[in-house]
Enzyme design. Structure first.
Site, PDB file in Angstrom:
ATOM      1  N   HIS A 189       0.783  -1.240   0.000  1.00  0.00           N
ATOM      2  CA  HIS A 189       0.000   0.000   0.000  1.00  0.00           C
ATOM      3  C   HIS A 189       0.814   1.289   0.000  1.00  0.00           C
ATOM      4  O   HIS A 189       0.251   2.369  -0.072  1.00  0.00           O
ATOM      5  CB  HIS A 189      -1.005   0.002   1.163  1.00  0.00           C
ATOM      6  N   HIS A 190       2.146   1.199   0.078  1.00  0.00           N
ATOM      7  CA  HIS A 190       2.973   2.405  -0.051  1.00  0.00           C
ATOM      8  C   HIS A 190       3.378   2.654  -1.503  1.00  0.00           C
ATOM      9  O   HIS A 190       3.984   3.685  -1.798  1.00  0.00           O
ATOM     10  CB  HIS A 190       4.235   2.289   0.806  1.00  0.00           C
ATOM     11  N   ALA A 191       3.070   1.722  -2.388  1.00  0.00           N
ATOM     12  CA  ALA A 191       3.428   1.862  -3.803  1.00  0.00           C
ATOM     13  C   ALA A 191       2.291   2.501  -4.580  1.00  0.00           C
ATOM     14  O   ALA A 191       1.117   2.194  -4.360  1.00  0.00           O
ATOM     15  CB  ALA A 191       3.771   0.499  -4.399  1.00  0.00           C
ATOM     16  N   GLN A 230      -0.137   4.146   7.168  1.00  0.00           N
ATOM     17  CA  GLN A 230      -0.988   4.822   6.190  1.00  0.00           C
ATOM     18  C   GLN A 230      -0.756   4.251   4.793  1.00  0.00           C
ATOM     19  O   GLN A 230       0.374   4.034   4.373  1.00  0.00           O
ATOM     20  CB  GLN A 230      -0.667   6.324   6.181  1.00  0.00           C
ATOM     21  N   ASN A 232      -0.431   5.317   1.787  1.00  0.00           N
ATOM     22  CA  ASN A 232      -0.259   6.542   1.015  1.00  0.00           C
ATOM     23  C   ASN A 232      -0.065   6.315  -0.481  1.00  0.00           C
ATOM     24  O   ASN A 232      -0.319   7.225  -1.279  1.00  0.00           O
ATOM     25  CB  ASN A 232       0.937   7.338   1.558  1.00  0.00           C
TER      26      ASN A 232
END
Length: 366
Positions: A189-191, A230, A232
């Site tokens: 989920h950071h990609a 998060q 992001n």
């Protein structure tokens, strides 16, 4: 992708031999031609691969008995380098073995999707090019591996993550067929489509959303992100897209602290080491009841286990029982609303998490 990896190794070795031979037989400065070749060949093979690779239709020819998606090659074993990072890169195998010890039903084994398919779903060509260089990959995985050949990192690190990303997309199709599916990896989920970070390379969550929109004609998708960090990456991708509804519970005191990406969040709850199991579950139930609307068509559930007590990067205090209750609550709400749900394992940075993940998944299988 196997052909791409072969070509990558071929040109890496060829450029090294060229540098050695030119330096030995011509002059020391002539060996710079080998280095120059090493720097420019990714441009050549990237352009060729992007042109030659076609978009493929995502087909599941034989429906599995249970919609669990797993491939042995999800696990990252880069000659021990993976041990430098706190992420347990082999937890997928351990979770799978735990499930198989009690359920013998057939799961689904994904194949790696073509470059043309990834480009069709929005992945940036420029981002793919930058990933040919180990210096850039080092910034994404937060390890000093810039001295290693890009070909080595592709075969040992990028390809397993790309296979897991493909697994997330196949799992989305399974969820539409079966009502639910779990990919025993993914949740990067950071990609985003244009970059990565935090040990997240490929934006599988964004790619799943784009697959559902472009190939399945879905219009209202909700992301329930209960990882301690998060999300992001996908949030940046959907800053201007109101059709993607984002529920994100995370510890706002830790990485990444991306305030721009926060603007994409529709429902936020802060979670930290002072949050008890009871408070956590109550907040999840309250917000799912409030925000899961009947017209929503698909749930992507990012089920990070780094919210567990003792996790070195999550800084939260949820018990294994709390983790299992969390997953049960999310699945029950999806079933209650009759919305297909895809679960991704996402983060989790201590080996103790693995058993809790396996037990939680076992309770979810009907």
């Amino acid at each position: 992708m196997q052909l791409y990896t072969f070509l990558d190794w071929f040109f890496t070795i060829a450029s090294a031999l060229m540098a050695i031979l030119l330096g030995y037989y011509v002059s020391g400065s002539a060996c710079l031609l080998g280095l120059l070749f090493y720097l420019i060949y990714p441009f050549i093979i990237e352009c060729s691969y992007n042109i030659l690779s076609e978009q493929e239709e995502i087909i599941i020819r034989k429906m599995p008995e249970i919609p669990i998606v797993y491939h042995e090659n999800y696990n990252i074993t880069a000659c021990g380098i993976e041990k430098w990072h706190p992420f347990d890169s082999c937890k997928y195998r351990n979770v799978y073995k735990q499930i198989r010890s009690r359920i013998k039903a057939q799961h689904f084994t994904p194949s790696m999707l073509s470059r043309g398919t990834l480009l069709y779903l929005g992945l940036s060509r420029w981002y793919l090019l930058k990933m040919c260089y180990s210096a850039y990959i080092s910034t994404l995985i937060e390890l000093p591996v810039f001295f290693l050949p890009g070909a080595f990192l592709r075969s040992s690190l990028l390809d397993p993550m790309l296979l897991a990303t493909s697994g997330s997309i196949y799992a989305a199709k399974l969820a539409l067929e079966k009502g639910w599916a779990i990919n025993l990896s993914g949740g990067y989920h950071h990609a985003s489509l244009n970059g990565g970070g935090g040990f997240c390379i490929y934006p599988d969550i964004t790619l799943v959303v784009n697959y559902l929109k472009k190939c399945q004609n879905l219009n209202k998708i909700v992301i329930v992100d209960l990882d301690a960090h998060q999300g992001n990456g996908y949030e940046r991708d959907f800053l201007q897209d109101s059709s993607v509804y984002i529920i994100d519970f995370y510890n706002s005191y830790i990485y990444p602290g991306d305030h721009e990406a926060e603007q994409a969040i529709n429902c936020f709850e802060h979670v930290d080491r002072n949050t008890t199991d009871e408070q956590y579950i109550t907040r999840i139930q309250r917000n799912l009841e409030k925000h899961l609307q009947d017209d929503m068509e698909f749930i992507i559930y990012n089920a990070g286990s780094d919210i567990m007590a003792g996790d070195p990067l999550g800084n939260c205090c949820i018990s294994p029982a709390g983790l299992q209750k969390r997953d049960e609550v999310v699945f029950k709400w999806a079933n209650h609303k009759k919305i297909p749900i895809l679960m991704l394992l996402s983060g989790g940075y201590q080996k103790e998490n693995t058993y809790a993940i396996g037990e939680s998944i076992l309770q979810l299988i009907p």
